[in-house]
Design a protein around this motif. Structure first.
Motif, PDB file in Angstrom:
ATOM      1  N   GLN A  10       0.840  -1.201   0.000  1.00  0.00           N
ATOM      2  CA  GLN A  10       0.000   0.000   0.000  1.00  0.00           C
ATOM      3  C   GLN A  10       0.866   1.238   0.000  1.00  0.00           C
ATOM      4  OE1 GLN A  10      -2.608   1.505  -0.372  1.00  0.00           O
ATOM      5  NE2 GLN A  10      -4.381   0.188  -0.082  1.00  0.00           N
ATOM      6  N   VAL A  11       0.222   2.364  -0.143  1.00  0.00           N
ATOM      7  CA  VAL A  11       0.931   3.640  -0.164  1.00  0.00           C
ATOM      8  C   VAL A  11       0.515   4.444   1.056  1.00  0.00           C
ATOM      9  CG1 VAL A  11       1.271   5.798  -1.393  1.00  0.00           C
ATOM     10  CG2 VAL A  11       1.107   3.649  -2.668  1.00  0.00           C
ATOM     11  N   GLN A  12       1.489   4.945   1.769  1.00  0.00           N
ATOM     12  CA  GLN A  12       1.219   5.794   2.922  1.00  0.00           C
ATOM     13  C   GLN A  12       1.615   7.231   2.617  1.00  0.00           C
ATOM     14  OE1 GLN A  12       3.339   3.867   6.183  1.00  0.00           O
ATOM     15  NE2 GLN A  12       1.399   3.060   6.943  1.00  0.00           N
ATOM     16  N   LEU A  13       0.799   8.144   3.106  1.00  0.00           N
ATOM     17  CA  LEU A  13       1.127   9.567   3.024  1.00  0.00           C
ATOM     18  C   LEU A  13       1.379  10.063   4.439  1.00  0.00           C
ATOM     19  CD1 LEU A  13      -1.567  10.833   0.485  1.00  0.00           C
ATOM     20  CD2 LEU A  13       0.762  10.050   0.031  1.00  0.00           C
ATOM     21  N   VAL A  14       2.497  10.735   4.624  1.00  0.00           N
ATOM     22  CA  VAL A  14       2.877  11.208   5.950  1.00  0.00           C
ATOM     23  C   VAL A  14       3.079  12.706   5.898  1.00  0.00           C
ATOM     24  CG1 VAL A  14       4.548  11.049   7.816  1.00  0.00           C
ATOM     25  CG2 VAL A  14       3.962   9.001   6.480  1.00  0.00           C
ATOM     26  N   GLU A  15       2.267  13.426   6.698  1.00  0.00           N
ATOM     27  CA  GLU A  15       2.395  14.879   6.764  1.00  0.00           C
ATOM     28  C   GLU A  15       3.390  15.270   7.850  1.00  0.00           C
ATOM     29  OE1 GLU A  15      -2.201  14.246   6.183  1.00  0.00           O
ATOM     30  OE2 GLU A  15      -0.628  13.440   7.470  1.00  0.00           O
ATOM     31  N   SER A  16       3.987  16.419   7.662  1.00  0.00           N
ATOM     32  CA  SER A  16       4.877  16.979   8.676  1.00  0.00           C
ATOM     33  C   SER A  16       4.895  18.491   8.513  1.00  0.00           C
ATOM     34  CB  SER A  16       6.299  16.417   8.544  1.00  0.00           C
ATOM     35  OG  SER A  16       6.841  16.733   7.275  1.00  0.00           O
ATOM     36  N   GLY A  17       5.419  19.169   9.524  1.00  0.00           N
ATOM     37  CA  GLY A  17       5.585  20.610   9.440  1.00  0.00           C
ATOM     38  C   GLY A  17       4.551  21.418  10.192  1.00  0.00           C
ATOM     39  N   GLY A  18       3.563  20.754  10.767  1.00  0.00           N
ATOM     40  CA  GLY A  18       2.561  21.488  11.522  1.00  0.00           C
ATOM     41  C   GLY A  18       3.128  22.023  12.829  1.00  0.00           C
ATOM     42  N   GLY A  19       2.332  22.862  13.483  1.00  0.00           N
ATOM     43  CA  GLY A  19       2.760  23.417  14.753  1.00  0.00           C
ATOM     44  C   GLY A  19       2.043  24.712  15.050  1.00  0.00           C
ATOM     45  N   LEU A  20       2.646  25.487  15.929  1.00  0.00           N
ATOM     46  CA  LEU A  20       2.092  26.774  16.331  1.00  0.00           C
ATOM     47  C   LEU A  20       2.777  27.887  15.560  1.00  0.00           C
ATOM     48  CD1 LEU A  20       0.336  28.453  18.311  1.00  0.00           C
ATOM     49  CD2 LEU A  20       2.283  28.386  19.900  1.00  0.00           C
ATOM     50  N   VAL A  21       1.992  28.779  14.998  1.00  0.00           N
ATOM     51  CA  VAL A  21       2.547  29.905  14.242  1.00  0.00           C
ATOM     52  C   VAL A  21       1.734  31.149  14.575  1.00  0.00           C
ATOM     53  CG1 VAL A  21       1.117  29.385  12.207  1.00  0.00           C
ATOM     54  CG2 VAL A  21       3.235  30.705  11.945  1.00  0.00           C
ATOM     55  N   GLN A  22       2.386  32.275  14.587  1.00  0.00           N
ATOM     56  CA  GLN A  22       1.687  33.533  14.841  1.00  0.00           C
ATOM     57  C   GLN A  22       0.995  34.013  13.567  1.00  0.00           C
ATOM     58  OE1 GLN A  22       4.468  36.399  16.531  1.00  0.00           O
ATOM     59  NE2 GLN A  22       3.614  36.004  18.560  1.00  0.00           N
ATOM     60  N   ALA A  23      -0.114  34.665  13.737  1.00  0.00           N
ATOM     61  CA  ALA A  23      -0.792  35.262  12.596  1.00  0.00           C
ATOM     62  C   ALA A  23       0.167  36.193  11.866  1.00  0.00           C
ATOM     63  CB  ALA A  23      -2.022  36.032  13.064  1.00  0.00           C
ATOM     64  N   GLY A  24       0.173  36.077  10.540  1.00  0.00           N
ATOM     65  CA  GLY A  24       1.081  36.890   9.748  1.00  0.00           C
ATOM     66  C   GLY A  24       2.429  36.249   9.501  1.00  0.00           C
ATOM     67  N   GLY A  25       2.680  35.120  10.148  1.00  0.00           N
ATOM     68  CA  GLY A  25       3.950  34.429   9.967  1.00  0.00           C
ATOM     69  C   GLY A  25       3.908  33.527   8.751  1.00  0.00           C
ATOM     70  N   SER A  26       4.629  32.417   8.817  1.00  0.00           N
ATOM     71  CA  SER A  26       4.598  31.458   7.718  1.00  0.00           C
ATOM     72  C   SER A  26       4.887  30.064   8.247  1.00  0.00           C
ATOM     73  CB  SER A  26       5.592  31.833   6.621  1.00  0.00           C
ATOM     74  OG  SER A  26       6.907  31.770   7.117  1.00  0.00           O
ATOM     75  N   LEU A  27       4.420  29.082   7.502  1.00  0.00           N
ATOM     76  CA  LEU A  27       4.602  27.683   7.880  1.00  0.00           C
ATOM     77  C   LEU A  27       4.533  26.872   6.603  1.00  0.00           C
ATOM     78  CD1 LEU A  27       4.772  26.167  10.688  1.00  0.00           C
ATOM     79  CD2 LEU A  27       2.338  25.658  10.389  1.00  0.00           C
ATOM     80  N   ARG A  28       5.342  25.817   6.521  1.00  0.00           N
ATOM     81  CA  ARG A  28       5.283  24.951   5.354  1.00  0.00           C
ATOM     82  C   ARG A  28       4.987  23.523   5.782  1.00  0.00           C
ATOM     83  NH1 ARG A  28       9.575  23.416   0.532  1.00  0.00           N
ATOM     84  NH2 ARG A  28      10.500  22.101   2.172  1.00  0.00           N
ATOM     85  N   LEU A  29       3.949  22.971   5.205  1.00  0.00           N
ATOM     86  CA  LEU A  29       3.602  21.579   5.446  1.00  0.00           C
ATOM     87  C   LEU A  29       4.143  20.711   4.319  1.00  0.00           C
ATOM     88  CD1 LEU A  29      -0.155  21.958   6.487  1.00  0.00           C
ATOM     89  CD2 LEU A  29       1.899  22.193   7.898  1.00  0.00           C
ATOM     90  N   SER A  30       4.520  19.490   4.673  1.00  0.00           N
ATOM     91  CA  SER A  30       4.996  18.528   3.681  1.00  0.00           C
ATOM     92  C   SER A  30       4.157  17.271   3.759  1.00  0.00           C
ATOM     93  CB  SER A  30       6.465  18.173   3.930  1.00  0.00           C
ATOM     94  OG  SER A  30       7.294  19.297   3.823  1.00  0.00           O
ATOM     95  N   CYS A  31       4.051  16.586   2.620  1.00  0.00           N
ATOM     96  CA  CYS A  31       3.313  15.329   2.544  1.00  0.00           C
ATOM     97  C   CYS A  31       4.119  14.382   1.672  1.00  0.00           C
ATOM     98  CB  CYS A  31       1.931  15.559   1.944  1.00  0.00           C
ATOM     99  SG  CYS A  31       1.037  14.047   1.528  1.00  0.00           S
ATOM    100  N   ALA A  32       4.706  13.376   2.279  1.00  0.00           N
ATOM    101  CA  ALA A  32       5.576  12.445   1.558  1.00  0.00           C
ATOM    102  C   ALA A  32       4.894  11.100   1.384  1.00  0.00           C
ATOM    103  CB  ALA A  32       6.886  12.273   2.312  1.00  0.00           C
ATOM    104  N   ALA A  33       4.953  10.579   0.173  1.00  0.00           N
ATOM    105  CA  ALA A  33       4.388   9.260  -0.115  1.00  0.00           C
ATOM    106  C   ALA A  33       5.465   8.197   0.005  1.00  0.00           C
ATOM    107  CB  ALA A  33       3.801   9.242  -1.520  1.00  0.00           C
ATOM    108  N   SER A  34       5.111   7.096   0.641  1.00  0.00           N
ATOM    109  CA  SER A  34       6.056   5.982   0.769  1.00  0.00           C
ATOM    110  C   SER A  34       5.398   4.706   0.274  1.00  0.00           C
ATOM    111  CB  SER A  34       6.502   5.814   2.223  1.00  0.00           C
ATOM    112  OG  SER A  34       5.393   5.476   3.045  1.00  0.00           O
TER     113      SER A  34
END
Length: 123
Positions: A1-25
Motif C-alpha cells: 500500500q501507499v502511505q502519506l505522511v504529513e509533517s511541518g505542523g505546529g504553532l505559528v503567529q498570525a502573519g507568519g509562515s509555515l510549510r507543510l509537507s506530505c511524503a508518499a512511501s
C-alpha cells in the motif's frame, strides 16, 4: 500500500509562515492529483488546495493569495506553503493523493490519506 505522511505542523503567529509537507512511501509508480484538506473543531473537512501531476493548481477562496501548493514528483512529496496565516486557519491539515502502486500481481490504483498534522495560528 501507499502511505502519506504529513509533517511541518505546529504553532505559528498570525502573519507568519509555515510549510507543510506530505511524503508518499511505498512502491509508488505514479501519483496523480494531490490535495490538502483541513478540519477545524466542530466543522466539516474542507478542501484547501489541489495540484495535478502537471502542476495545475486550485485553491479555496479563503486561502487564495496566501497559501501555495507545490510538489516534487521525484521526491513524491507535496507541500503547502502557508503565508500570512490567520487564526481561522487553525485546523488539522490532511494530505490526500491517488495514483498507482506495484503489488505482487501488478500495478493497482491507490487513494490514500495522511494521518493529519495540527496547525494552530495564534492572534
Amino acid at each position: 500500500q501507499v502511505q502519506l505522511v504529513e509533517s511541518g505542523g505546529g504553532l505559528v503567529q498570525a502573519g507568519g509562515s509555515l510549510r507543510l509537507s506530505c511524503a508518499a512511501s511505498g512502491r509508488v509508480f505514479s501519483i496523480n492529483a494531490m490535495g490538502w484538506h483541513r478540519q477545524a473543531p466542530g466543522k466539516q473537512r474542507e478542501l484547501v488546495a489541489t495540484i495535478t501531476s502537471g502542476g495545475s493548481t486550485t485553491y479555496a477562496d479563503s486561502v487564495k493569495g496566501r497559501f501555495t501548493i507545490s510538489r516534487d514528483n521525484a521526491k513524491k512529496t507535496a507541500y503547502l506553503q502557508m503565508d500570512s496565516p490567520k487564526p481561522e486557519d487553525t485546523a488539522v491539515y490532511y494530505c490526500n493523493g491517488g495514483g498507482r502502486y506495484l503489488t505482487a500481481t501488478g500495478w493497482k490504483p491507490f487513494d490514500s490519506w495522511g494521518q493529519g498534522t495540527q496547525v494552530t495560528v495564534s492572534s
